[in-house]
Enzyme design. Sequence first.
Site, PDB file in Angstrom:
ATOM      1  N   GLY A   1     -81.973   6.370 -78.295  1.00  0.00           N
ATOM      2  CA  GLY A   1     -82.384   7.119 -76.951  1.00  0.00           C
ATOM      3  C   GLY A   1     -81.702   6.664 -76.024  1.00  0.00           C
ATOM      4  O   GLY A   1     -81.594   5.712 -75.672  1.00  0.00           O
ATOM      5  N   SER A   2     -81.137   7.725 -75.221  1.00  0.00           N
ATOM      6  CA  SER A   2     -80.266   7.424 -74.145  1.00  0.00           C
ATOM      7  C   SER A   2     -79.576   8.516 -73.493  1.00  0.00           C
ATOM      8  O   SER A   2     -79.805   9.614 -73.812  1.00  0.00           O
ATOM      9  CB  SER A   2     -78.905   6.366 -74.668  1.00  0.00           C
ATOM     10  N   ARG A   3     -78.629   8.430 -72.639  1.00  0.00           N
ATOM     11  CA  ARG A   3     -77.762   9.518 -71.772  1.00  0.00           C
ATOM     12  C   ARG A   3     -76.470   9.058 -71.910  1.00  0.00           C
ATOM     13  O   ARG A   3     -76.104   7.929 -71.687  1.00  0.00           O
ATOM     14  CB  ARG A   3     -78.619   9.684 -70.563  1.00  0.00           C
TER      15      ARG A   3
END
Length: 233
Positions: free
Chosen positions: A189-191
């Site tokens: 989970g990240s950007r």
Amino acid sequence: MSILQSVHNSFTPVHKEGYPFIIAFFVLSLIFGWVWSPLFWCGLVLTVWCIYFFRDPNRVIPVNSNWIISPADGRISFVEPCIPPEELGLGNEEMIRISVFMDIFSCHINRIPISGKVESIVYRPGQFANAELDKASQFNERNGMVIDSKHGKIGVVQIAGAIARRIVCWSKENDSVITGQRFGLIRFGSRLDIYIPTEVKLRVAVGQTAIAGETVLGSFDDKSSATIDFRFD
């Protein structure tokens, strides 16, 4: 094509970065399942999810030097003008920032958005706030890369989130890179933010789903579509 090749091609590859996690989850499933059998099935579900998380599918990559391709799978969460992070060395003029948010079900393999040469790679420690928040680009742990393309410099920033605690970047400074090439991943989970020149014609909007290596984020030349080719990787 042989039967074995057909069977092999029907399965999505798993990246080697995921092997330790997959093995660990499976071994723990066996251990806890020996104590209490329902725990085995819980662990097996986590093992299957881990295999899914680290999937590394091939993509049909548009080969066009005037196009900027999405470096990540996920949802477009921001498209806005802003000054790029100081550590990228891209100056104080506004650029267009496009942010792609990757949840825990997204494919987390990151790809090069445009061909060029890696000018710099800069890691910055930081917080682990929700990657969907705007402030994550300033305060979260991140790894920035500047690509010098034929159209100028473009910034690509991997940002850790509340769950992601490990940024991986395989590219090195002075590497020559091509559009769609795998360059890293962020676990769990990240950007990913990309900073592009303001003259780029945007092809995406907030809320749209992007596919790494395939979705066109923007173009430098509206007439370039006539010369497009594709590469499967």
